[in-house]
Design an enzyme around this catalytic site. Structure first.
Site, short mmCIF file in Angstrom:
data_model
loop_
_atom_site.label_atom_id
_atom_site.label_comp_id
_atom_site.label_asym_id
_atom_site.label_seq_id
_atom_site.Cartn_x
_atom_site.Cartn_y
_atom_site.Cartn_z
CD GLU A 245 5.79 1.20 -2.55
OE1 GLU A 245 5.80 2.22 -1.51
OE2 GLU A 245 4.55 1.04 -3.12
CB CYS A 279 3.33 4.74 -0.70
SG CYS A 279 2.90 4.17 -2.39
#
Length: 500
Positions: A245, A279
């Site tokens: 990720e 993020c």
């Protein structure tokens, strides 16, 4: 002699990793630095512990995971205060982060058997004499490399699912938040004292590299795209599978029929929460021409009310001091190339803080639009319609999350976003929904945590067939006859030769 360093920057003193507050410089923790041999030893011990843990079965693991969840919930204020001290995050934001992590622990524990447990799979006519069975077996040991921006929510999204699937976990927290990582591990050890099922190794990037090469069954990483590529390269040496990720540059699209007050509220939260160090945070906004001016006014009004500071403020310090230079560079480049700061601007960077900044008319090829900023900044650009907005949103190599505000077309537009996730008339909400997978595409990585897909990431699919009768159409044998082959041809034509 004790080293002098910038508050918040981790240093190693006498074999220990020293973590300090980016706001005050106060020491948050002092953890032993692991060598490559230490990492290998931790993985070896975890491998043995994992066999014991897997042997507890889904029921035994569920009971222990729910006890861990309960300990975290009862001590939520203590953990939130540690997050605040070590990373600078406001306590309220830390509470929300922990609450979301608790939900994921709970869901993974309660659903692992249903998703991963043995089950019968229907066979087809061509192999009607066999039954099919499927189960997901644990890898043994999962390595988890966690980030500093969400030091509880993000690693728990991997660790809790890996544990529920029957794996042991060796966790390398970010060097910026090692004390939080160790706290999580210590609380797990309180409810599972028998074996080192969930342990931590601390240090800088070399410790993470050692974990990649340590022989774990799979490695889950969250961090920058550049580091994700290094992790993947290191794991490739031993064909260790990875779940990555990586970074994001998420966009919000505001259509002409959007509720502008709701959109502005979500935009400010999605872009500026955790000082923009998210993020899946909103970094780019594309508002259609009809509503652009009104939307920008509402965003500026809301963002302008936010307070910045160490305690009790809406926005805390930038956790990683070196990120201040990136944020400053992006703002300067946007303004120098014709963008306008309608809130904040170059003077907003006041170490260790960055004040809310809203930039408009920013060129699409500027660093503020194309690169991950990871600060409390927003670029808001005008588009003629949602088609142009989608084109711009999808123009980057990142593809993590996104948001769409509107009524008639919002869901259809969300589906067109090149991203792993999207929110309609909200921002970031997919992260807290434990039933949905979380992950990206392109430079944002691959693989999924959370939900059923997240559980399956931490188990190997094991397929088993079992004969239950004699074959009426023997094919996989040298004992078949020409007559058998003729019957196979006839069956193929009957079963698959029709166009329906």
């Amino acid at each position: 002699m004790t080293a002098v360093h910038v508050p918040g920057t981790p240093v190693i003193e006498e074999g220990r990793l020293v973590s300090t507050s980016p706001a005050t410089g106060a020491e948050a923790g002092r953890l032993p630095v692991a060598t490559a041999e230490d990492v290998a030893g931790a993985v070896a011990r975890a491998r043995a512990a994992g066999e014991w843990w897997a042997g507890l079965g889904f029921t035994g693991r569920r009971e222990r995971l729910l006890r861990w969840r309960s300990v975290l919930a009862r001590r939520i204020e203590e953990l939130a205060e540690l997050i605040h001290i070590e990373g600078g995050k406001p306590v309220g934001d830390a509470i929300v982060e922990i609450l979301t992590a608790l939900e994921h622990i709970d869901w993974a524990a309660r659903n692992a058997r249903r998703v991963l447990g043995p089950r019968r799979v229907r066979s087809r006519l061509i192999l009607a004499e066999f039954t099919g069975h499927l189960e997901y077996q644990p890898y043994g040991v999962i390595g988890v490399i966690g980030p500093w921006n969400y030091p509880v929510f993000t690693p728990v999204g991997s660790a809790a699912y890996a544990l529920a699937a029957g794996n042991a976990v060796v966790f390398k927290p970010s060097e910026y938040t090692p004390a939080v990582g160790q706290w999580l591990v210590d609380r797990f050890a309180e409810v599972v004292p028998e074996q080192p099922v969930f342990t931590a190794v601390h240090g800088l990037g070399d410790v993470g590299a050692a974990l990649c090469r340590s022989g774990v069954g799979k490695l889950a990483f969250t961090g920058s795209t550049a580091t994700a590529k290094k992790v993947m390269a290191a794991c490739a040496e031993s064909l260790t599978p990875v779940l990555l990720e990586a970074g994001g540059k998420d966009a919000m699209i505001v259509d002409s029929d959007a509720d502008l007050d709701a959109a502005a509220e979500a935009c400010v939260w999605g872009g500026l929460t955790n000082a923009g160090q998210t993020c899946i945070g909103i970094e780019r906004v594309y508002a259609v021409d009809q509503v652009f001016d009104a939307f920008v006014d509402k965003v500026v009004t809301r963002a302008g009310r936010l307070t910045v500071g160490p305690d009790g403020a809406d926005i805390g310090p930038i956790t990683m001091p070196s990120q201040l230079d990136v944020i400053r560079r992006h703002i300067d480049d946007a303004v120098e190339r014709g963008g306008r700061a309608v809130l904040g601007g170059p003077d907003a960077v006041r170490p260790p803080y960055v004040h809310p900044t809203v930039l408009v008319d920013v060129p699409e090829d500027s660093t503020a639009v194309r690169e991950e900023t990871f600060g409390p900044t927003l670029t808001v650009n005008r588009v003629r319609d949602v088609d142009e907005a989608v084109d711009r949103a999808n123009a980057l190599s990142y593809g993590l999350g996104g948001s769409v505000f509107g009524r008639k077309r919002a869901v259809a537009v969300a589906r067109r976003l090149r991203s792993g996730m999207a929110s309609v008339n909200s921002a970031l909400t997919f992260a807290g929904m434990s039933t949905l997978p979380f992950g990206g595409v392109g430079d944002s990585g691959f693989g999924r945590i959370h939900g059923e897909d997240g559980l399956r990431e931490f188990g190997r699919a094991k397929a088993v067939t079992r004969r239950r009768a004699r074959s009426l159409l023997p094919s996989m044998t040298f004992e078949r006859t020409p007559a058998d082959v003729a019957r196979l041809v006839k069956a193929a034509k009957l079963m698959y030769g029709r166009n329906r």
